[in-house]
Write a protein that holds these residues in place. Structure first.
Motif, PDB file in Angstrom:
ATOM      1  N   ILE A 166      35.409  49.185  43.468  1.00 11.67           N
ATOM      2  CA  ILE A 166      34.103  48.602  43.787  1.00 11.67           C
ATOM      3  C   ILE A 166      34.164  47.855  45.118  1.00 11.67           C
ATOM      4  CG2 ILE A 166      32.374  46.923  43.022  1.00 11.67           C
ATOM      5  CD1 ILE A 166      33.239  47.654  40.100  1.00 11.67           C
ATOM      6  N   ARG A 167      35.239  47.116  45.311  1.00 12.49           N
ATOM      7  CA  ARG A 167      35.399  46.408  46.586  1.00 12.49           C
ATOM      8  C   ARG A 167      35.342  47.380  47.760  1.00 12.49           C
ATOM      9  NH1 ARG A 167      37.949  44.602  51.064  1.00 12.49           N
ATOM     10  NH2 ARG A 167      38.745  46.728  51.158  1.00 12.49           N
ATOM     11  N   ASP A 168      36.082  48.463  47.628  1.00 10.71           N
ATOM     12  CA  ASP A 168      36.127  49.433  48.718  1.00 10.71           C
ATOM     13  C   ASP A 168      34.755  50.039  48.992  1.00 10.71           C
ATOM     14  OD1 ASP A 168      38.773  48.868  48.822  1.00 10.71           O
ATOM     15  OD2 ASP A 168      39.454  50.713  47.833  1.00 10.71           O
ATOM     16  N   ILE A 169      34.031  50.349  47.908  1.00  7.46           N
ATOM     17  CA  ILE A 169      32.696  50.932  48.071  1.00  7.46           C
ATOM     18  C   ILE A 169      31.770  49.950  48.802  1.00  7.46           C
ATOM     19  CG2 ILE A 169      30.615  51.644  46.826  1.00  7.46           C
ATOM     20  CD1 ILE A 169      32.489  52.754  44.624  1.00  7.46           C
ATOM     21  N   PHE A 170      31.795  48.682  48.384  1.00  5.33           N
ATOM     22  CA  PHE A 170      30.928  47.682  49.026  1.00  5.33           C
ATOM     23  C   PHE A 170      31.301  47.531  50.504  1.00  5.33           C
ATOM     24  CE2 PHE A 170      29.315  44.877  45.267  1.00  5.33           C
ATOM     25  CZ  PHE A 170      28.741  45.992  44.709  1.00  5.33           C
ATOM     26  N   ALA A 171      32.590  47.367  50.764  1.00  7.78           N
ATOM     27  CA  ALA A 171      33.032  47.116  52.138  1.00  7.78           C
ATOM     28  C   ALA A 171      32.644  48.282  53.045  1.00  7.78           C
ATOM     29  CB  ALA A 171      34.538  46.878  52.164  1.00  7.78           C
ATOM     30  N   GLU A 172      32.741  49.476  52.498  1.00  7.88           N
ATOM     31  CA  GLU A 172      32.497  50.664  53.314  1.00  7.88           C
ATOM     32  C   GLU A 172      31.019  50.992  53.459  1.00  7.88           C
ATOM     33  OE1 GLU A 172      34.112  54.809  52.359  1.00  7.88           O
ATOM     34  OE2 GLU A 172      35.818  53.421  52.143  1.00  7.88           O
ATOM     35  N   GLY A 184      36.278  40.242  54.770  1.00  5.96           N
ATOM     36  CA  GLY A 184      37.370  39.775  53.917  1.00  5.96           C
ATOM     37  C   GLY A 184      37.015  39.739  52.435  1.00  5.96           C
ATOM     38  N   LEU A 185      36.048  40.568  52.044  1.00  5.32           N
ATOM     39  CA  LEU A 185      35.629  40.625  50.642  1.00  5.32           C
ATOM     40  C   LEU A 185      36.826  40.942  49.738  1.00  5.32           C
ATOM     41  CD1 LEU A 185      33.176  40.754  48.629  1.00  5.32           C
ATOM     42  CD2 LEU A 185      33.092  43.210  49.098  1.00  5.32           C
ATOM     43  N   SER A 186      37.027  40.129  48.701  1.00  6.63           N
ATOM     44  CA  SER A 186      38.143  40.376  47.783  1.00  6.63           C
ATOM     45  C   SER A 186      37.634  41.205  46.606  1.00  6.63           C
ATOM     46  CB  SER A 186      38.723  39.056  47.282  1.00  6.63           C
ATOM     47  OG  SER A 186      37.947  38.587  46.186  1.00  6.63           O
ATOM     48  N   ASP A 187      38.519  41.458  45.640  1.00  5.83           N
ATOM     49  CA  ASP A 187      38.067  42.253  44.500  1.00  5.83           C
ATOM     50  C   ASP A 187      37.770  41.372  43.287  1.00  5.83           C
ATOM     51  OD1 ASP A 187      40.526  41.529  43.598  1.00  5.83           O
ATOM     52  OD2 ASP A 187      41.275  43.566  43.302  1.00  5.83           O
ATOM     53  N   SER A 188      37.535  40.065  43.500  1.00  3.40           N
ATOM     54  CA  SER A 188      37.194  39.222  42.345  1.00  3.40           C
ATOM     55  C   SER A 188      35.748  39.509  41.953  1.00  3.40           C
ATOM     56  CB  SER A 188      37.389  37.744  42.671  1.00  3.40           C
ATOM     57  OG  SER A 188      36.195  37.170  43.152  1.00  3.40           O
ATOM     58  N   ALA A 190      33.434  37.684  40.836  1.00  2.00           N
ATOM     59  CA  ALA A 190      32.464  36.703  41.344  1.00  2.00           C
ATOM     60  C   ALA A 190      32.096  37.002  42.794  1.00  2.00           C
ATOM     61  CB  ALA A 190      33.024  35.292  41.204  1.00  2.00           C
ATOM     62  N   GLU A 191      33.099  37.321  43.617  1.00  2.00           N
ATOM     63  CA  GLU A 191      32.802  37.625  45.025  1.00  2.00           C
ATOM     64  C   GLU A 191      32.011  38.918  45.165  1.00  2.00           C
ATOM     65  OE1 GLU A 191      35.606  37.568  48.283  1.00  2.00           O
ATOM     66  OE2 GLU A 191      36.654  35.861  47.374  1.00  2.00           O
ATOM     67  N   LEU A 192      32.326  39.888  44.329  1.00  2.00           N
ATOM     68  CA  LEU A 192      31.605  41.161  44.391  1.00  2.00           C
ATOM     69  C   LEU A 192      30.145  40.963  43.986  1.00  2.00           C
ATOM     70  CD1 LEU A 192      34.353  43.464  42.835  1.00  2.00           C
ATOM     71  CD2 LEU A 192      33.651  43.370  45.243  1.00  2.00           C
ATOM     72  N   ALA A 193      29.928  40.144  42.944  1.00  2.00           N
ATOM     73  CA  ALA A 193      28.557  39.883  42.508  1.00  2.00           C
ATOM     74  C   ALA A 193      27.789  39.136  43.591  1.00  2.00           C
ATOM     75  CB  ALA A 193      28.561  39.079  41.206  1.00  2.00           C
ATOM     76  N   GLU A 194      28.473  38.210  44.265  1.00  2.00           N
ATOM     77  CA  GLU A 194      27.830  37.455  45.346  1.00  2.00           C
ATOM     78  C   GLU A 194      27.442  38.386  46.503  1.00  2.00           C
ATOM     79  OE1 GLU A 194      26.856  34.432  45.413  1.00  2.00           O
ATOM     80  OE2 GLU A 194      26.414  34.130  47.548  1.00  2.00           O
ATOM     81  N   ALA A 195      28.313  39.327  46.808  1.00  2.00           N
ATOM     82  CA  ALA A 195      27.996  40.286  47.874  1.00  2.00           C
ATOM     83  C   ALA A 195      26.742  41.077  47.505  1.00  2.00           C
ATOM     84  CB  ALA A 195      29.175  41.227  48.109  1.00  2.00           C
ATOM     85  N   ALA A 196      26.642  41.473  46.233  1.00  2.00           N
ATOM     86  CA  ALA A 196      25.462  42.222  45.786  1.00  2.00           C
ATOM     87  C   ALA A 196      24.221  41.348  45.855  1.00  2.00           C
ATOM     88  CB  ALA A 196      25.679  42.722  44.354  1.00  2.00           C
ATOM     89  N   ARG A 197      24.379  40.060  45.498  1.00  2.00           N
ATOM     90  CA  ARG A 197      23.239  39.137  45.541  1.00  2.00           C
ATOM     91  C   ARG A 197      22.675  39.051  46.960  1.00  2.00           C
ATOM     92  NH1 ARG A 197      21.913  34.331  42.429  1.00  2.00           N
ATOM     93  NH2 ARG A 197      20.855  32.764  43.661  1.00  2.00           N
ATOM     94  N   LEU A 198      23.551  38.859  47.918  1.00  2.00           N
ATOM     95  CA  LEU A 198      23.085  38.708  49.300  1.00  2.00           C
ATOM     96  C   LEU A 198      22.490  40.007  49.825  1.00  2.00           C
ATOM     97  CD1 LEU A 198      26.107  36.619  50.651  1.00  2.00           C
ATOM     98  CD2 LEU A 198      23.783  35.795  50.130  1.00  2.00           C
ATOM     99  N   HIS A 199      23.162  41.107  49.506  1.00  2.00           N
ATOM    100  CA  HIS A 199      22.704  42.415  49.992  1.00  2.00           C
ATOM    101  C   HIS A 199      21.307  42.738  49.465  1.00  2.00           C
ATOM    102  CE1 HIS A 199      23.108  46.612  51.281  1.00  2.00           C
ATOM    103  NE2 HIS A 199      22.654  46.968  50.081  1.00  2.00           N
TER     104      HIS A 199
END
Ligand code: SF4
Lengths: 472, 217
Positions: A166-172, A184-188, A190-199
């Motif tokens: 999932i991290r790789d998909i988001f980053a790419e 520097g998105l990690s695979d936690s 919480a961080e992945l959910a936050e990335a989705a929230r902002l996006h």
């Protein structure tokens, strides 16, 4: 159905491939076991579960018996509440209606709530062909969409992906669609959910058109209901100026009070919670609250064919909780993609061949994607006798000059488990058959496991005990 | 209405005709039996309140109990603890609740855009009722609750439940008190997802923090 699935191999072939994917199988096993254990606890909290299940079954049976009357009543109620009702006989017509409605707003972008019905008709692809971008906003659907992938589970569509993937998909991929993933998105999680929230937030706040399905529609009041967890549903249902809901005709229930049954059984059966975080209910349009324009597209797309089948029509009771997927030994082995449709697992094995017919290779193979162990029937909150329908559909496949026996062997072998455990299968079949008074004699001769081999003695321990000891 | 292949009338009539012929020979289906319970909880207001408290907390809402006298100080403290500079106030919220709060009040108006709401730190609302057995609060856009969007966009929601008037034990009890013609939002804990390896993460799109104030007396 969606073009995505055209040219899918038959179940045995696809399941065989899935079997070699070790990550997939580990993810699936972890997920299905976790959910089903939690679900059992959530259900055990309600002393009247059996009565709720029976009421759910009867409400749905009554709805189906008088579906014409309830649909007309629904149409009147929605219209009086300020909505507009459209009728779509098939996927093409539904897609055309939605595309025209979106174009009439002048918009080229829509935000979407996770919806099986719109996946079934391939709405996103149809809109894309008209130059309209449809953004999936459920986190799992976003993962699937960004990954150019297909969903593999009703409830957790990205169940086949682990956090690293999932991290790789988001980053790419996020940057191609809007706000990129943070550096520097990690695979936690919480961080992945936050990335989705902002996006997604920038899309929600500017969206003018939202598209959804619905879990239920109430005939007497015209109320639509959506269950969700993340709040993306509420965003799509309340922020845009125009809301378009595409809903299968079987999703209607007669009365407001009927919801009290499903509000108790659906969350516990699906996410194993007492209640999911958010449920939205709306009736037409409200003055200054939410969309000022509301369209309801009622979808047939094979449902009336299923309704005409006296054994198979019970599949239309399904409330898409996904409990049957999580207990199915074949699903656990084969994964959702092997079923070649948006409806995977046991319910997919009976629903897809009914909605699409049994002419294609994949649809003819689906009724064999089961061990008939009966676990799916036991967990189903509306008591759909999936094994009974499977056997019925096998008869139909055999009748059309099929290769039923070969298909069955191939399907079961591909699922990889039961051939190692023939005694378990036989015991499961017999136990399940006895509980449901489905005598093995009713199995079609050539397609029956029971006819193809000696039945071993029924072991002293019950199938469920055996199951607990060996599989959990 | 036009008579093209996709005219609304023709598909409507075709689908209804197909439904009728599909079930023409089906057995009659009786009115459903409703043998299930109307509640799973003893009729004891204190026990129901405790259950509500417990189930709200189990779904990671932060629960407070207070009295009308203490209410302004509690809300002042909750907003201050989060460092909220602005608080969204729906029409009809009792003004005394926020009388001690330092945060700037923002009044929700129908012209307020989603972007404007996005800049607000906290929102305070009442509710229509709360359900003990599921740990759920239900909002129906009535006085003190505002539009659905105001409890969705800010990251911090404080919801006040009047005890005992607004507390019911079960879902069936809630259904009989709610009006389906109003827009309804059922909230059970803060926004959450379990889509990544089934690890629960709070706050994807809705508020990450939900505080429920049980206001007694
Ligand atoms: S068939 Fe039953 S268990 Fe399976 S998804 Fe549908 S309602 Fe749930």
């Amino acid at each position: 159905m969606s073009a995505t699935y055209l040219g899918m191999p038959s179940f045995p072939e696809a399941a065989g491939e899935a079997l070699h994917n070790v990550t997939l199988r580990a993810n699936l096993r972890h997920a299905t076991h976790t959910i089903r254990d939690k679900r059992a606890r959530a259900v055990a909290e309600l002393a009247d579960w059996a009565e709720l299940r029976e009421a759910g079954k009867q409400i749905k049976n009554r709805t189906l018996r008088h579906l014409d009357r309830y649909l007309e009543q629904l149409e009147t109620a929605v219209t009086e509440a300020g909505g507009t009702v459209h009728w779509a006989a098939d996927a093409e017509e539904a897609n055309r209606i939605v595309a025209d409605l979106v174009k009439a707003t002048g918009e080229r972008e829509v935000v979407k709530v996770k919806s099986m019905a719109t996946q079934e008709i391939g709405l996103n692809e149809a809109l894309e062909a008209e130059g309209i971008s449809a953004y999936e906003t459920d986190l799992a659907e976003l993962i699937v969409q960004l990954g150019d992938d297909r969903p593999s589970h009703i409830l957790v569509p990205a169940i086949h992906r682990n956090r690293g993937e999932i991290r790789d998909i988001f980053a790419e991929k996020m940057a191609n669609w809007g706000r990129p993933a943070p550096d520097g998105l990690s695979d936690s999680p919480a961080e992945l959910a936050e990335a989705a929230r902002l996006h997604l937030r920038e899309k929600f706040l500017r969206a003018k058109v939202g598209i959804s399905g619905a879990n239920f529609m109430v005939a007497e009041t015209g109320t639509l209901v959506v269950f969700e967890s993340e709040g993306n549903g509420r965003m799509c249902l309340t922020l845009p100026e125009t809301l378009i809901s595409v809903v299968g005709i079987e999703k209607v229930v007669p009365s407001w009070r009927d919801l009290e049954v499903f509000l108790q059984t659906l969350p516990r059966s699906s996410t194993a919670e007492r209640m999911n975080p958010y449920t939205s209910m709306w009736t037409g349009t409200a003055d200054t609250d939410g969309p000022q324009t509301f369209h309801l597209v009622l979808l047939d797309n094979g449902r009336t064919d299923a309704l005409a089948d006296e054994v198979g029509r019970q599949a239309l009771r399904c409330i898409r909780c996904s409990a049957c997927l999580n207990v199915c030994p074949v699903y656990e082995r084969a994964g959702g993609h092997a079923y070649g449709s948006v409806y995977p697992g046991p319910i997919g094995a009976i629903l897809s061949p009914q909605l699409r017919g049994i002419q294609s290779e994949i649809d003819a193979s689906l009724p064999y994607a089961s061990t008939l162990c009966g676990a799916c029937y036991e967990v189903c909150p509306v008591a759909i006798d999936i094994p009974e329908v499977l056997v019925h559909l096998r008869e139909k496949v055999a009748d059309q000059g099929g290769k039923g026996h070969r298909l069955e062997k191939a399907a079961i072998k591909a699922a990889g488990w039961v051939l190692d455990h023939p005694a378990a299968l036989a015991a499961g079949e017999r136990a399940a058959s006895r509980t449901r008074k489905l005598h093995p004699k009713r199995l079609p001769g050539a397609g029956a496991w029971t006819a193809a081999r000696e039945l071993p003695e029924l072991p002293a321990e019950s199938f469920r005990d055996w199951w607990k000891k060996n599989r959990t | 209405m036009s008579a093209g292949p996709y005219s609304r009338t023709s598909s409507r009539d075709r689908i209804l005709a197909r439904v009728r012929s599909a079930v023409a020979d089906a057995p009659e289906a009786p009115e459903p039996a409703r043998d299930y319970l109307t509640t799973h909880t003893p009729d004891d207001p204190a026990a129901v309140l405790d259950l509500l408290h417990e189930n709200l907390a189990d779904y990671r809402a932060i629960v407070h109990r207070t009295t009308p006298d203490e209410m302004p100080w509690l809300l002042m403290r909750l907003l201050a603890e989060r460092g909220s500079a602005t608080v969204l106030v729906p029409p009809g919220l009792p003004p005394e609740w926020l009388s001690a709060a330092d945060a700037t009040r923002i009044h929700d108006r129908s012209v307020s855009t989603a972007q404007e709401l996005d800049a607000v730190d906290s929102v305070v609302t009442g509710c229509a009722l709360a359900i003990a057995e599921t740990g759920t609060i239900v909002l129906d856009a009535g006085p003190g609750q505002g539009r659905r969007r105001i409890t969705l966009i800010p990251d911090h929601h404080i919801c006040v439940v009047r005890v005992p008037d607004q507390v019911v034990a079960s879902v069936p009890q809630a259904m009989s008190r709610l009006d389906p013609t109003r827009p309804l939002t059922w909230i059970s804990g803060p926004s959450a997802t379990s889509d990544i390896e089934l690890d629960r993460v709070e706050g994807v799109h809705g508020p990450r923090t939900l505080e429920v104030v049980l206001l007694q007396g």
